[in-house]
Write an enzyme that holds these catalytic residues in place. Structure first.
Site, PDB file in Angstrom:
ATOM      1  N   SER A   1      14.900  -0.487  -3.231  1.00 22.96           N
ATOM      2  CA  SER A   1      15.636  -0.305  -3.019  1.00 22.96           C
ATOM      3  C   SER A   1      16.024  -1.716  -2.048  1.00 22.96           C
ATOM      4  O   SER A   1      17.054  -2.037  -2.061  1.00 22.96           O
ATOM      5  CB  SER A   1      16.240   1.005  -1.500  1.00 22.96           C
ATOM      6  OG  SER A   1      15.445   1.000  -0.599  1.00 22.96           O
ATOM      7  N   CYS A   2      15.473  -1.985  -1.546  1.00 23.85           N
ATOM      8  CA  CYS A   2      16.096  -3.545  -1.307  1.00 23.85           C
ATOM      9  C   CYS A   2      16.336  -4.774  -1.786  1.00 23.85           C
ATOM     10  O   CYS A   2      16.421  -5.776  -2.095  1.00 23.85           O
ATOM     11  CB  CYS A   2      14.800  -4.439  -0.496  1.00 23.85           C
ATOM     12  SG  CYS A   2      13.389  -4.534  -1.023  1.00 23.85           S
TER      13      CYS A   2
ATOM     14  N   TYR B   1      10.744 -10.890  -1.778  1.00 25.06           N
ATOM     15  CA  TYR B   1      10.283  -9.897  -1.932  1.00 25.06           C
ATOM     16  C   TYR B   1      10.668  -8.993  -2.644  1.00 25.06           C
ATOM     17  O   TYR B   1      10.477  -8.588  -4.027  1.00 25.06           O
ATOM     18  CB  TYR B   1       9.919  -8.351  -0.925  1.00 25.06           C
ATOM     19  CG  TYR B   1       9.097  -7.351  -0.953  1.00 25.06           C
ATOM     20  CD1 TYR B   1       8.123  -6.378  -1.248  1.00 25.06           C
ATOM     21  CD2 TYR B   1      10.065  -6.148  -1.582  1.00 25.06           C
ATOM     22  CE1 TYR B   1       7.981  -5.512  -1.760  1.00 25.06           C
ATOM     23  CE2 TYR B   1       9.879  -4.244  -1.348  1.00 25.06           C
ATOM     24  CZ  TYR B   1       8.597  -4.824  -0.986  1.00 25.06           C
ATOM     25  OH  TYR B   1       8.134  -3.043  -1.961  1.00 25.06           O
TER      26      TYR B   1
ATOM     27  N   HIS C   1       6.724   0.773   8.444  1.00 23.46           N
ATOM     28  CA  HIS C   1       8.190   1.741   7.860  1.00 23.46           C
ATOM     29  C   HIS C   1       7.864   2.036   9.305  1.00 23.46           C
ATOM     30  O   HIS C   1       7.010   2.437  10.033  1.00 23.46           O
ATOM     31  CB  HIS C   1       8.239   2.080   7.000  1.00 23.46           C
ATOM     32  CG  HIS C   1       8.028   0.680   6.027  1.00 23.46           C
ATOM     33  ND1 HIS C   1       7.404   1.068   4.760  1.00 23.46           N
ATOM     34  CD2 HIS C   1       8.841  -0.230   4.892  1.00 23.46           C
ATOM     35  CE1 HIS C   1       7.160   0.408   3.776  1.00 23.46           C
ATOM     36  NE2 HIS C   1       7.667  -0.550   3.942  1.00 23.46           N
TER      37      HIS C   1
HETATM   38  N1  LIG Z   1       5.875   3.006   0.834  1.00 25.74           N
HETATM   39  C1  LIG Z   1       7.393   2.519   1.075  1.00 25.74           C
HETATM   40  O1  LIG Z   1       8.374   2.916   1.507  1.00 25.74           O
HETATM   41  C2  LIG Z   1       8.302   2.007  -0.588  1.00 25.74           C
HETATM   42  C3  LIG Z   1       9.735   2.111  -0.832  1.00 25.74           C
HETATM   43  C4  LIG Z   1      10.067   2.341  -2.343  1.00 25.74           C
HETATM   44  C5  LIG Z   1       9.060   1.599  -2.847  1.00 25.74           C
HETATM   45  N2  LIG Z   1       7.697   1.415  -2.709  1.00 25.74           N
HETATM   46  C6  LIG Z   1       7.166   0.711  -4.174  1.00 25.74           C
HETATM   47  O2  LIG Z   1       6.127   1.499  -4.079  1.00 25.74           O
HETATM   48  C7  LIG Z   1       5.005   0.655  -4.355  1.00 25.74           C
HETATM   49  C8  LIG Z   1       3.335   1.400  -3.406  1.00 25.74           C
HETATM   50  O3  LIG Z   1       3.645   0.564  -2.141  1.00 25.74           O
HETATM   51  P1  LIG Z   1       2.835   1.971  -1.296  1.00 25.74           P
HETATM   52  O4  LIG Z   1       3.728   2.603  -0.627  1.00 25.74           O
HETATM   53  O5  LIG Z   1       2.190   2.628  -1.927  1.00 25.74           O
HETATM   54  O6  LIG Z   1       2.267   0.741  -0.499  1.00 25.74           O
HETATM   55  P2  LIG Z   1       0.368  -0.078  -0.127  1.00 25.74           P
HETATM   56  O7  LIG Z   1       0.425   1.779   0.543  1.00 25.74           O
HETATM   57  O8  LIG Z   1       0.957  -0.422   0.242  1.00 25.74           O
HETATM   58  O9  LIG Z   1      -0.786   0.029  -1.670  1.00 25.74           O
HETATM   59  C9  LIG Z   1      -0.503  -0.828  -2.390  1.00 25.74           C
HETATM   60  C10 LIG Z   1      -1.827  -0.889  -3.033  1.00 25.74           C
HETATM   61  O10 LIG Z   1      -2.129  -2.204  -4.432  1.00 25.74           O
HETATM   62  C11 LIG Z   1      -2.997  -2.961  -3.773  1.00 25.74           C
HETATM   63  N3  LIG Z   1      -2.853  -4.439  -3.807  1.00 25.74           N
HETATM   64  C12 LIG Z   1      -2.077  -5.297  -3.121  1.00 25.74           C
HETATM   65  N4  LIG Z   1      -2.664  -6.076  -4.042  1.00 25.74           N
HETATM   66  C13 LIG Z   1      -3.773  -6.253  -4.443  1.00 25.74           C
HETATM   67  C14 LIG Z   1      -4.433  -7.171  -5.699  1.00 25.74           C
HETATM   68  N5  LIG Z   1      -4.838  -8.749  -4.728  1.00 25.74           N
HETATM   69  N6  LIG Z   1      -5.690  -6.685  -5.931  1.00 25.74           N
HETATM   70  C15 LIG Z   1      -5.511  -5.007  -6.160  1.00 25.74           C
HETATM   71  N7  LIG Z   1      -4.792  -4.702  -5.330  1.00 25.74           N
HETATM   72  C16 LIG Z   1      -3.727  -4.759  -4.653  1.00 25.74           C
HETATM   73  C17 LIG Z   1      -3.576  -2.849  -2.343  1.00 25.74           C
HETATM   74  O11 LIG Z   1      -4.493  -2.729  -2.296  1.00 25.74           O
HETATM   75  P3  LIG Z   1      -5.666  -2.141  -0.532  1.00 25.74           P
HETATM   76  O12 LIG Z   1      -5.464  -1.214  -0.758  1.00 25.74           O
HETATM   77  O13 LIG Z   1      -6.667  -3.110  -0.578  1.00 25.74           O
HETATM   78  O14 LIG Z   1      -4.527  -3.032   0.085  1.00 25.74           O
HETATM   79  C18 LIG Z   1      -3.371  -0.921  -2.736  1.00 25.74           C
HETATM   80  O15 LIG Z   1      -3.650  -0.282  -2.787  1.00 25.74           O
HETATM   81  C19 LIG Z   1       5.169  -0.788  -3.881  1.00 25.74           C
HETATM   82  O16 LIG Z   1       6.229  -1.235  -5.631  1.00 25.74           O
HETATM   83  C20 LIG Z   1       6.766  -0.859  -3.220  1.00 25.74           C
HETATM   84  O17 LIG Z   1       6.877  -1.693  -3.334  1.00 25.74           O
HETATM   85  C21 LIG Z   1       6.855   1.813  -1.985  1.00 25.74           C
END
Ligand SMILES: NC(=O)c1ccc[n+]([C@@H]2O[C@H](COP(=O)([O-])OP(=O)(O)OC[C@H]3O[C@@H](n4cnc5c(N)ncnc54)[C@H](OP(=O)(O)O)[C@@H]3O)[C@@H](O)[C@H]2O)c1
Length: 320
Positions: free
Chosen positions: A106-107, A134, A181
Site C-alpha cells: 500500500s506504500c 521501497y 511492523h
Molecule cells: N508484511 C506486510 O505487512 C506486507 C504488507 C504489504 C505488502 N507486503 C509484501 O508482501 C511480500 C512478502 O512480504 P513478507 O511480509 O512475506 O516478507 P518476508 O517475511 O520478509 O519474506 C520475504 C521473503 O523473501 C526472501 N528473500 C528476500 N531477498 C531474497 C533474495 N535475495 N534471494 C532469495 N530470497 C530472498 C526472504 O528470504 P529469507 O527468508 O532468506 O530472508 C523471505 O523468505 C513482499 O513483496 C512485501 O512487499 C508485505
C-alpha cells in the site's frame, strides 16, 4: 499438473501461499531458499527458470521492513527489490511462464491520497519520504508486469498481475525489536512486559491514527483467487496501464484500539500510556478494496481471531 514457483516461500506471505497450495493435489510446488538461489543474482535466476519449466509464479520475495529499516537502509530497499523483481519477471517471461502474480504494497500510494485509497490514486502525488525507495521499486514491479503484458501479452499469451496488500500480520511475522511492523512489535512488547511484570507499556504518539490490518492467510487466499481469475473477468475490472488490485480488510481501527486488543490477547494487565511527544504519522490509511470484492474475494478472519492465532504461534516459536 501445474508447476508453481513461490518466490519467498519461507517468508510470512510466501509460506502462507505455500501452505494453501499444498492442499491442491493438482499442483507441483517449486521452491528454493536464499542459500540455494539468490534472487538478486541475474544468472542464477535465469538458470533456475531454465531448469524448472515453471507454469506460474507467485512473487512474494522482497526486502521488507518497518519505518526504521526503510529509513536506515534506503539503498538496500531500492536496489534489492528492483533486482529481485526484474530478475524474476524477465526470466519468467524468457522461459515461457504464462502467469505471474507480483506482490506490492500500500506504500505505492501518495502520502496524501484520498481515503479509502483507490487503485487509480497510483502516481497522482508525492510518496511518503521514509519509504519512497521501497515504494518506487514496488511501482516498478507493477509497471514491469503491465509492460510485459502490453508488449508480449498477445504474442506470447502471458498474463502478469499485481496485488497490493494492506498491512499484514500472522504466523511467520518478523519480531525484530527495531525492524518489525506495528502488530509484531506490540505483541513482543506486551508479551515481554507481562513476563517481566512491567506496570506500564508506553506507545509512540497519541494512539489516534487509524490503520487497516489483514491476516496473512486471507492474503494468501486473495493471491490464489486473483491468480486463477478468468482473464476476461480480470480485464473487465482493470486496464492495461492500471492493472493492480488492492487487497485490504475493508475496515480500519485506531492504534489505541489495536493496543487494547493486543494487551487482551497477550493477557497483559498493566497500563498502556501514550508518548504524545513522538510523531503520529499519517492520520489514516485504508485501502479501497471494492474491486477485489467485485472479483469475488473477501477476508474471512477477524482481527481478534487473527491476533489469537498469531500470538499462539509467537509463543510456540519462541519456545523452539
Ligand atoms: N508484511 C506486510 O505487512 C506486507 C504488507 C504489504 C505488502 N507486503 C509484501 O508482501 C511480500 C512478502 O512480504 P513478507 O511480509 O512475506 O516478507 P518476508 O517475511 O520478509 O519474506 C520475504 C521473503 O523473501 C526472501 N528473500 C528476500 N531477498 C531474497 C533474495 N535475495 N534471494 C532469495 N530470497 C530472498 C526472504 O528470504 P529469507 O527468508 O532468506 O530472508 C523471505 O523468505 C513482499 O513483496 C512485501 O512487499 C508485505
Amino acid at each position: 499438473m501445474v508447476k508453481i514457483y513461490i518466490a519467498g516461500h519461507l517468508g510470512m506471505v510466501g509460506s502462507s501461499i505455500h501452505r494453501a497450495l499444498l492442499k491442491n493435489p493438482s499442483v507441483e510446488l517449486i521452491t528454493a531458499s536464499r542459500n540455494e538461489l539468490d534472487l538478486t543474482n541475474q544468472q542464477e535466476v535465469a538458470d533456475f527458470f531454465y531448469r524448472n519449466s515453471i507454469d506460474q509464479v507467485y512473487l512474494a520475495a522482497a526486502k521488507v521492513g518497518g519505518i526504521h529499516a526503510n529509513n536506515s537502509y534506503p539503498a538496500e530497499f531500492i536496489y534489492l527489490n528492483l533486482m529481485i523483481e526484474a530478475n524474476i519477471i524477465n526470466s519468467a517471461f524468457q522461459n515461457g511462464v504464462k502467469k505471474l502474480l507480483f506482490l506490492g504494497s500500500s506504500c505505492i500510494y501518495p502520502k496524501l491520497a484520498e481515503q479509502p485509497i483507490p487503485e487509480n490514486a497510483l502516481l497522482t502525488g508525492l510518496l511518503e519520504s521514509t519509504n519512497e525507495p521501497y515504494a518506487i521499486a514496488k511501482i516498478a514491479g507493477i509497471k514491469m508486469c503491465e509492460s510485459y503484458n502490453r508488449q508480449y501479452g498477445l504474442s506470447h499469451g502471458i498474463d502478469y498481475r499485481s496485488v497490493m496488500p494492506t498491512n499484514l500480520y500472522g504466523p511467520g511475522d518478523n519480531y525484530h525489536p527495531e525492524n518489525s511492523h506495528v502488530i509484531p512489535a506490540l505483541i513482543r512488547r506486551f508479551h515481554d512486559a507481562k513476563i517481566s511484570g512491567d506496570e506500564e507499556v508506553s506507545i509512540w504518539g497519541t494512539g489516534t491514527p487509524r490503520r487497516e490490518f489483514l491476516f496473512v492467510d486471507d492474503m494468501a487466499s486473495a493471491c490464489i483467487h486473483v491468480m486463477n481469475l478468468d482473464k476476461s473477468f480480470y480485464d473487465q475490472h482493470t486496464s492495461t496501464t492500471l492493472s493492480h488490485i488492492n487487497v485490504g480488510f475493508g475496515k480500519d481501527i485506531t492504534i489505541k484500539e489495536l493496543a487494547s486488543l493486543i494487551a487482551e490477547t497477550t493477557c497483559y494487565t498493566g497500563n498502556i500510556t501514550y508518548d504524545t511527544s513522538k510523531p503520529d504519522g499519517t492520520p489514516r490509511k485504508l485501502m479501497d478494496s471494492n474491486i477485489i470484492k467485485q472479483l469475488g474475494w473477501k477476508p474471512e478472519t477477524s482481527l481478534e481471531t487473527g491476533l489469537k492465532i498469531t500470538y499462539q504461534e509467537f509463543i510456540r516459536s519462541s519456545k523452539l
